[in-house]
Design a protein around this motif. Structure first.
Motif, PDB file in Angstrom:
ATOM      1  N   THR A 204       0.821  -1.223   0.000  1.00  0.00           N
ATOM      2  CA  THR A 204       0.000   0.000   0.000  1.00  0.00           C
ATOM      3  C   THR A 204       0.852   1.269   0.000  1.00  0.00           C
ATOM      4  OG1 THR A 204      -0.153   0.103   2.433  1.00  0.00           O
ATOM      5  CG2 THR A 204      -1.810  -1.208   1.272  1.00  0.00           C
ATOM      6  N   GLN A 205       2.151   1.148   0.216  1.00  0.00           N
ATOM      7  CA  GLN A 205       3.029   2.325   0.271  1.00  0.00           C
ATOM      8  C   GLN A 205       3.714   2.609  -1.060  1.00  0.00           C
ATOM      9  OE1 GLN A 205       2.833   4.045   3.245  1.00  0.00           O
ATOM     10  NE2 GLN A 205       1.337   2.388   3.566  1.00  0.00           N
ATOM     11  N   VAL A 284      -6.318  -7.087  -0.034  1.00  0.00           N
ATOM     12  CA  VAL A 284      -5.446  -5.903  -0.031  1.00  0.00           C
ATOM     13  C   VAL A 284      -4.293  -6.077  -1.008  1.00  0.00           C
ATOM     14  CG1 VAL A 284      -3.849  -4.516   1.342  1.00  0.00           C
ATOM     15  CG2 VAL A 284      -6.044  -5.198   2.311  1.00  0.00           C
ATOM     16  N   TRP A 288      -3.735  -3.826  -4.649  1.00  0.00           N
ATOM     17  CA  TRP A 288      -2.588  -2.971  -4.914  1.00  0.00           C
ATOM     18  C   TRP A 288      -1.612  -3.556  -5.929  1.00  0.00           C
ATOM     19  CZ3 TRP A 288      -2.068   1.985  -3.178  1.00  0.00           C
ATOM     20  CH2 TRP A 288      -2.988   2.400  -2.210  1.00  0.00           C
TER      21      TRP A 288
END
Length: 464
Positions: A204-205, A284, A288
Motif C-alpha cells: 500500500t506504500q 489488499v 494494490w
C-alpha cells in the motif's frame, strides 16, 4: 460394520453423543494412543494448543498463493470463493470429527475409509493422504528455498537451498510428539502472520506494483469478476479450496488431544481466524498489485520488503513444512507399529522406524519440489489430486454411511441425503477438472520456459 453396529452408531449420532450409548463409542480403550505413565504419553495436547496447531497447518503456504487466485477470479468472485470454501471445509471436517467420535480407533482419514469402504478404501485413501502431505511438504521446501534466495540475492544454486531446507524440515519434523511441535507452531504462526502483514502494509506504500513497469502507463489488472477460462478457473478455485482444505491433518492431532471430544472448539476458532485473515490479506494485496502479484506473494512489495518479510517468515515456513511432514510420517509410523508394543516405547525399533519415516517422506518431498518448482502449481495440484477426494468426496461418503436411513426417511431427510451425494460428485468433478487444469498449465509453463527444467538452479525469488 454389521447392520446392528451401524444402527447403534446412528443412535449415538442422533442423540448428539450425550447419551450413555454415545459413551460406549468413545471408550478410552479404543483410542490409538493410550494415556500412560510407563511409556511415551502422546496424549498431551490441550484444546488451545490444538487451535494453534490447526491454524498453523492451514495458515502457511495457502495464504501465499491466494492473491494470484484472486487475480484469476476477480475481487468479488475470489472473495465469495474464500468465504464459501472456508465454510465448506469447516462443515466437512465436522463430519469427519463426528465420525471419529463414534470410531475412536481411527487415527487418520484412512482408518475412517476402512470403516465405510473396507481395506481397499483404506489403502487408496492412505495413499492419497501420503501423496498430499508429501506435496505440501514440497511446497514448504519451495517456500524456504525462495526465502533463502531472497535473503542471499541468490548466492547459491536453488537446488542447494532446497536441499538445506529439506534437511532442516526433516530434523524439525522428527520431534516425536505433537505436544512439542505444537510449541513451535506458536512461533511459526506469528512468524508467517507478521510477514504477511508486513507485505500487506508494504504494497500500500508503493505508487505501483514492484513487478509492474516503473515508468509510463500500465494495466493493473484489478477487476471485480474475471473470466480465466476453464483450466485457469479450476486452478484458481483449487488454490482457494486447498488453502483451508488441509483439515484431514487435524485427525492425527485429535488423537493426541487430552480430550478428543473438544475438537470443535479449536476447529471453529481456527477456521474463523483463517478465513477472515485470508479475505483481508488476499484482497489488499490483490487490490494494490493486481496481475503483478508475486508467487509466493511475500515478494510483491519490492526487494527491501521482500527480504524483510522472508526474513520474518523463514521460521514459519520451516515449521509449516515440518508440520506437514510430521503428520504424514506419523500416519506411516502408526500403520507400521500401531499393533505392537513399540508404538509407545523408547525402543530402538520405535526410534528407527520414526526417523526412517520422516527421512524417506522428506526425501520424496524434495524430489517433487524440484520437479514442480512453481509454488502456485504445486499448491493447486495438491488440491485437485489429493484434497478433492479427501476433503470433499470422502466426508460425503462417510456421512452417507452413517445416515443410510435418510434415503427412505422424510422429504427433508431425502433432500439432505441427496445434497451429501452431491459432495461425493463434487469431489469427483474437482479431481478430474482441476487436475486437468493444473497439468495443462504445468505443460504450458515448461513449453514457454516459465519452468526451465527440473532441478533448476534458477532464482525462484526473482532477486538476482
Amino acid at each position: 460394520m454389521a447392520e446392528k453396529d451401524q444402527t447403534r452408531a446412528q443412535e449415538a449420532y442422533d442423540s448428539e453423543r450425550t447419551s450413555p450409548s454415545a459413551d460406549m463409542f468413545s471408550k478410552e480403550d479404543d483410542e490409538v494412543f493410550k494415556k500412560t505413565t510407563t511409556g511415551v504419553d502422546f496424549r498431551k495436547v490441550g484444546w488451545f494448543n490444538a487451535t494453534v496447531i490447526f491454524t498453523k497447518i492451514l495458515f502457511a503456504t495457502g495464504v501465499l498463493s491466494l492473491p494470484s487466485a484472486l487475480y484469476a477470479l476477480g475481487a468479488v468472485g475470489g472473495s465469495i470463493s474464500i468465504v464459501a470454501w472456508g465454510a465448506f471445509n469447516t462443515y466437512c471436517f465436522v463430519i469427519l470429527g463426528n465420525f471419529r467420535l463414534k470410531h475412536p480407533h481411527c487415527h487418520s482419514i484412512a482408518d475412517m475409509a476402512e470403516v465405510a469402504m473396507g481395506i481397499v478404501g483404506k489403502e487408496v485413501t492412505g495413499l492419497l493422504f501420503i501423496i498430499g502431505y508429501v506435496l505440501v511438504t514440497g511446497s514448504g521446501i519451495v517456500g524456504v528455498s525462495t526465502a533463502l534466495n531472497a535473503l542471499s540475492h541468490h548466492a547459491a544454486c536453488t537446488v542447494w537451498w532446497s536441499f538445506l531446507a529439506t534437511v532442516v524440515i526433516i530434523a524439525t519434523a522428527s520431534i516425536r510428539k505433537l505436544e512439542h511441535v505444537g510449541w513451535l507452531s506458536y512461533v511459526g504462526f506469528v512468524s508467517i502472520y507478521v510477514a504477511v502483514f508486513v507485505v500487506v502494509v508494504g504494497v500500500t506504500q508503493r505508487d505501483r506494483p514492484a513487478a509492474a513497469p516503473q515508468e509510463g502507463p500500465y494495466d493493473l489488472g484489478y477487476v471485480a469478476i474475471n473470466n480465466p477460462g476453464f483450466a485457469g478457473g479450476m486452478v484458481a478455485s483449487s488454490t482457494v479450496f486447498v488453502s483451508s482444505a488441509g483439515t484431514s491433518a487435524f485427525l492425527p492431532v485429535i488423537s493426541e488431544m487430552r480430550n478428543p471430544k473438544e475438537y470443535k472448539k479449536p476447529l471453529y476458532y481456527c477456521m474463523s481466524l483463517v478465513t477472515a485473515s485470508y479475505l483481508a490479506f488476499g484482497l489488499v494485496v490483490y487490490r494494490w498489485c493486481g496481475m503483478w502479484v508475486a508467487s509466493p506473494s511475500l515478494g510483491s512489495a519490492g526487494q527491501t520488503i521482500k527480504m524483510v518479510s522472508y526474513g520474518i517468515a523463514l521460521i514459519g515456513l520451516i515449521v509449516s513444512g515440518a508440520l506437514y511432514l510430521h503428520v504424514g510420517a506419523k500416519y506411516v509410523f502408526v500403520r507400521i507399529l500401531g499393533k505392537t508394543a513399540h508404538l509407545q516405547s523408547n525402543s530402538v525399533i520405535h526410534w528407527g522406524t520414526w526417523l526412517a519415516c520422516t527421512t524417506f517422506l522428506g526425501a520424496l518431498a524434495f524430489i517433487l519440489a524440484e520437479s514442480i518448482p512453481i509454488f502456485n502449481y504445486l499448491i493447486a495440484l495438491v488440491g485437485s489430486v489429493c484434497f478433492a477426494p479427501l476433503a470433499m468426496g470422502l466426508p460425503g461418503l462417510l456421512w452417507l454411511y452413517d445416515h443410510g436411513h435418510y434415503r427412505k426417511g422424510s422429504l427433508v431427510q431425502k433432500v439432505v441425503y441427496s445434497l451429501h451425494i452431491g459432495l461425493v460428485l463434487l469431489g469427483v468433478f474437482f479431481l478430474v477438472g482441476a487436475t486437468y487444469g493444473v497439468v495443462k498449465q504445468i505443460i504450458d509453463a515448461y513449453a514457454t520456459g516459465l519452468i526451465g527444467s527440473a532441478f533448476s538452479c534458477a532464482d525462484n525469488s526473482n532477486s538476482s
